[in-house]
Motif scaffolding. Structure first.
Motif, PDB file in Angstrom:
ATOM      1  N   ARG A 134       0.832  -1.209   0.000  1.00 19.78           N
ATOM      2  CA  ARG A 134       0.000   0.000   0.000  1.00 19.78           C
ATOM      3  C   ARG A 134       0.869   1.263   0.000  1.00 19.78           C
ATOM      4  O   ARG A 134       0.510   2.278  -0.601  1.00 19.78           O
ATOM      5  N   TRP A 135       2.025   1.195   0.659  1.00 19.57           N
ATOM      6  CA  TRP A 135       2.904   2.362   0.706  1.00 19.57           C
ATOM      7  C   TRP A 135       3.344   2.763  -0.692  1.00 19.57           C
ATOM      8  O   TRP A 135       3.453   3.956  -1.002  1.00 19.57           O
ATOM      9  N   LEU A 136       3.561   1.792  -1.557  1.00 20.23           N
ATOM     10  CA  LEU A 136       3.971   2.091  -2.929  1.00 20.23           C
ATOM     11  C   LEU A 136       2.851   2.788  -3.699  1.00 20.23           C
ATOM     12  O   LEU A 136       3.107   3.721  -4.468  1.00 20.23           O
ATOM     13  N   THR A 137       1.624   2.353  -3.494  1.00 16.83           N
ATOM     14  CA  THR A 137       0.516   2.969  -4.213  1.00 16.83           C
ATOM     15  C   THR A 137       0.202   4.362  -3.672  1.00 16.83           C
ATOM     16  O   THR A 137      -0.295   5.209  -4.406  1.00 16.83           O
ATOM     17  N   GLU A 138       0.503   4.588  -2.391  1.00 17.74           N
ATOM     18  CA  GLU A 138       0.245   5.899  -1.795  1.00 17.74           C
ATOM     19  C   GLU A 138       1.368   6.896  -2.053  1.00 17.74           C
ATOM     20  O   GLU A 138       1.217   8.090  -1.809  1.00 17.74           O
ATOM     21  N   HIS A 139       2.516   6.419  -2.527  1.00 25.15           N
ATOM     22  CA  HIS A 139       3.663   7.278  -2.831  1.00 25.15           C
ATOM     23  C   HIS A 139       4.178   6.956  -4.236  1.00 25.15           C
ATOM     24  O   HIS A 139       5.307   6.481  -4.402  1.00 25.15           O
ATOM     25  N   PRO A 140       3.347   7.211  -5.236  1.00 22.43           N
ATOM     26  CA  PRO A 140       3.701   6.793  -6.605  1.00 22.43           C
ATOM     27  C   PRO A 140       4.885   7.541  -7.200  1.00 22.43           C
ATOM     28  O   PRO A 140       5.461   7.078  -8.186  1.00 22.43           O
ATOM     29  N   LEU A 141       5.260   8.685  -6.631  1.00 19.49           N
ATOM     30  CA  LEU A 141       6.350   9.480  -7.197  1.00 19.49           C
ATOM     31  C   LEU A 141       7.660   9.314  -6.436  1.00 19.49           C
ATOM     32  O   LEU A 141       8.666   9.944  -6.787  1.00 19.49           O
ATOM     33  N   GLN A 142       7.684   8.498  -5.394  1.00 19.15           N
ATOM     34  CA  GLN A 142       8.915   8.328  -4.623  1.00 19.15           C
ATOM     35  C   GLN A 142       9.982   7.663  -5.499  1.00 19.15           C
ATOM     36  O   GLN A 142       9.686   6.853  -6.378  1.00 19.15           O
ATOM     37  N   LEU A 159      -0.117  -1.480 -15.104  1.00 15.59           N
ATOM     38  CA  LEU A 159      -1.128  -2.372 -14.539  1.00 15.59           C
ATOM     39  C   LEU A 159      -2.327  -1.591 -14.008  1.00 15.59           C
ATOM     40  O   LEU A 159      -3.472  -2.049 -14.112  1.00 15.59           O
ATOM     41  N   LYS A 160      -2.077  -0.420 -13.448  1.00 18.56           N
ATOM     42  CA  LYS A 160      -3.179   0.412 -12.967  1.00 18.56           C
ATOM     43  C   LYS A 160      -4.059   0.856 -14.126  1.00 18.56           C
ATOM     44  O   LYS A 160      -5.297   0.844 -14.034  1.00 18.56           O
ATOM     45  N   GLU A 161      -3.436   1.237 -15.232  1.00 17.18           N
ATOM     46  CA  GLU A 161      -4.205   1.628 -16.421  1.00 17.18           C
ATOM     47  C   GLU A 161      -5.038   0.448 -16.933  1.00 17.18           C
ATOM     48  O   GLU A 161      -6.189   0.607 -17.331  1.00 17.18           O
ATOM     49  N   TRP A 171      -0.412  -7.919  -8.305  1.00 17.76           N
ATOM     50  CA  TRP A 171       1.042  -7.976  -8.203  1.00 17.76           C
ATOM     51  C   TRP A 171       1.482  -8.230  -6.772  1.00 17.76           C
ATOM     52  O   TRP A 171       0.821  -7.829  -5.821  1.00 17.76           O
ATOM     53  N   ALA A 172       2.582  -8.946  -6.669  1.00 21.20           N
ATOM     54  CA  ALA A 172       3.130  -9.321  -5.364  1.00 21.20           C
ATOM     55  C   ALA A 172       4.524  -8.738  -5.218  1.00 21.20           C
ATOM     56  O   ALA A 172       5.348  -8.849  -6.127  1.00 21.20           O
ATOM     57  N   VAL A 173       4.779  -8.095  -4.074  1.00 24.68           N
ATOM     58  CA  VAL A 173       6.113  -7.589  -3.776  1.00 24.68           C
ATOM     59  C   VAL A 173       6.898  -8.720  -3.114  1.00 24.68           C
ATOM     60  O   VAL A 173       6.542  -9.174  -2.027  1.00 24.68           O
ATOM     61  N   LEU A 174       7.965  -9.170  -3.778  1.00 24.20           N
ATOM     62  CA  LEU A 174       8.729 -10.311  -3.294  1.00 24.20           C
ATOM     63  C   LEU A 174       9.935  -9.879  -2.474  1.00 24.20           C
ATOM     64  O   LEU A 174      10.687  -8.994  -2.889  1.00 24.20           O
ATOM     65  N   PRO A 175      10.136 -10.520  -1.313  1.00 25.96           N
ATOM     66  CA  PRO A 175      11.408 -10.357  -0.598  1.00 25.96           C
ATOM     67  C   PRO A 175      12.451 -11.262  -1.238  1.00 25.96           C
ATOM     68  O   PRO A 175      12.206 -11.874  -2.278  1.00 25.96           O
ATOM     69  N   GLY A 176      13.646 -11.357  -0.631  1.00 23.90           N
ATOM     70  CA  GLY A 176      14.640 -12.298  -1.114  1.00 23.90           C
ATOM     71  C   GLY A 176      14.147 -13.721  -0.915  1.00 23.90           C
ATOM     72  O   GLY A 176      13.356 -13.994  -0.017  1.00 23.90           O
ATOM     73  N   VAL A 177      14.603 -14.625  -1.759  1.00 26.75           N
ATOM     74  CA  VAL A 177      14.106 -16.000  -1.727  1.00 26.75           C
ATOM     75  C   VAL A 177      15.168 -16.938  -1.158  1.00 26.75           C
ATOM     76  O   VAL A 177      16.292 -17.007  -1.664  1.00 26.75           O
ATOM     77  N   PRO A 248      -5.189  -1.370  -2.395  1.00 28.49           N
ATOM     78  CA  PRO A 248      -5.171  -0.456  -3.544  1.00 28.49           C
ATOM     79  C   PRO A 248      -4.373  -1.045  -4.707  1.00 28.49           C
ATOM     80  O   PRO A 248      -3.276  -1.563  -4.524  1.00 28.49           O
ATOM     81  N   GLU A 249      -4.950  -0.994  -5.872  1.00 28.44           N
ATOM     82  CA  GLU A 249      -4.313  -1.449  -7.116  1.00 28.44           C
ATOM     83  C   GLU A 249      -3.955  -2.925  -7.075  1.00 28.44           C
ATOM     84  O   GLU A 249      -3.194  -3.423  -7.891  1.00 28.44           O
ATOM     85  N   ARG A 250      -4.483  -3.652  -6.094  1.00 29.99           N
ATOM     86  CA  ARG A 250      -4.343  -5.101  -5.988  1.00 29.99           C
ATOM     87  C   ARG A 250      -2.895  -5.548  -5.817  1.00 29.99           C
ATOM     88  O   ARG A 250      -2.464  -6.551  -6.395  1.00 29.99           O
ATOM     89  N   GLY A 251      -2.145  -4.777  -5.027  1.00 30.46           N
ATOM     90  CA  GLY A 251      -0.769  -5.122  -4.740  1.00 30.46           C
ATOM     91  C   GLY A 251      -0.624  -5.660  -3.327  1.00 30.46           C
ATOM     92  O   GLY A 251      -1.197  -5.109  -2.384  1.00 30.46           O
ATOM     93  N   TYR A 252       0.156  -6.726  -3.158  1.00 32.80           N
ATOM     94  CA  TYR A 252       0.338  -7.354  -1.855  1.00 32.80           C
ATOM     95  C   TYR A 252       1.814  -7.686  -1.642  1.00 32.80           C
ATOM     96  O   TYR A 252       2.466  -8.245  -2.533  1.00 32.80           O
TER      97      TYR A 252
END
Length: 293
Positions: A134-142, A159-161, A171-177, A248-252
């Motif tokens: 959510r932080w990424l969607t709330e700060h799109p210009l960072q 993807l938002k468009e 979309w999924a935000v991945l940590p290190g694997v 928001p924007e279906r990101g997890y």
């Protein structure tokens, strides 16, 4: 109906195909390589090789040829180190490639697409704890501080468009694997497996004076996830009904465990007391690292 996996021969792609096949999914595997690895070749219904996402007409032909696709995984994107070495090529694959895939999907009336984002998308201003997608969607210009992160941001905009035009992007935000593969990829967090493999060598050669070359700052804390948990998380995101996608924007962001290189090395020394290391910073690896103490 079938699942189309672009970037099928990559580390995540191979794991994902194995999990999809295990539950009986019909899979169309797409990759730029001339042939699929033996480990997944027998698992897929169709293999589309020598397929470059940078070519729109190739993507268009794929969806015309496979008209029963209901879900797309676009995993075609260079890793962080590869992006740092050649950002222009990485942008063509990551952003222009996604644009081609989405346009071909729009023409074919395929709605669901999934994409793997990265912790490299978070910049220096992101919170150090409890930070979600959510932080990424709330700060799109960072500014994430690297071409790698900026390219991921560009994909999220596409993807938002697509979502606003009636699509179903996730979309999924991945940590290190954390994994046990012999080869995974040249990513920033790959140092963890390399350190464990080095420690295993020291067990067989206790008199060796060789030291592990740590490519990142030892006090940088990075989130990690075990590969089986990663796969379960990705499939859960694919399977979730749209009504349950409330972010928001279906990101997890997929949760895991965070540790520093020094903490890992301390644990290794409980089992391999003669494990030693030198810090040999790889500047390409350290671009965009944001979780500092």
């Amino acid at each position: 109906m079938s699942v189309l996996v672009i970037g099928a021969a990559g580390a995540v792609g191979k794991r994902l195909i194995g999990a999809l096949a295990a539950r009986g999914e019909r899979i169309v595997a797409v990759d730029k390589a001339p042939q699929l690895p033996d480990s997944i070749r027998h698992l897929v219904m169709h293999a589309e090789t020598n397929a470059d996402v940078r070519n729109f007409y190739t993507m268009q032909r794929l969806f015309k040829r496979h008209r029963f696709v209901h879900t797309v995984w676009n995993l075609a994107a260079p890793l962080s180190v590869e992006t740092a070495v050649n950002p222009k090529v990485a942008e063509q694959v990551t952003i222009n490639g996604m644009r081609n895939v989405l346009w071909a999907m729009y023409e074919a009336r395929v709605k669901k697409i999934l994409f793997t984002d990265s912790i490299g998308s978070f910049g220096s201003l992101a919170p150090r704890e409890n930070c979600t997608a959510r932080w990424l969607t709330e700060h799109p210009l960072q500014d994430p501080g690297s071409d790698y992160g900026r390219q991921k941001r560009g994909v999220r905009r596409l993807l938002k468009e697509f979502w606003m035009s009636g699509g179903d992007p996730r979309w999924a935000v991945l940590p290190g694997v954390l994994h046990s593969e012999a080869a995974w990829g040249n990513g920033t967090t790959e140092y963890a497996l390399e350190a464990l493999l080095f420690a295993a060598k020291r067990l067989s050669a206790p008199s060796s004076q060789e030291k592990f070359a740590c490519p990142i700052q030892p006090d940088v804390r990075l989130p990690m996830i075990f590969v089986d948990d990663l796969t379960r998380g990705l499939l859960s995101l694919q399977d979730a009904p749209e009504s349950q996608l409330r972010e928001p924007e279906r990101g997890y962001a997929l949760p895991g465990v965070s540790f520093t290189a020094e903490e890992l090395f301390k644990e290794i020394r409980y089992h391999v007391p003669n494990f030693e290391y030198d810090v040999q910073i790889n500047e390409n690896m350290c671009l965009g690292l944001w979780l500092v103490p």
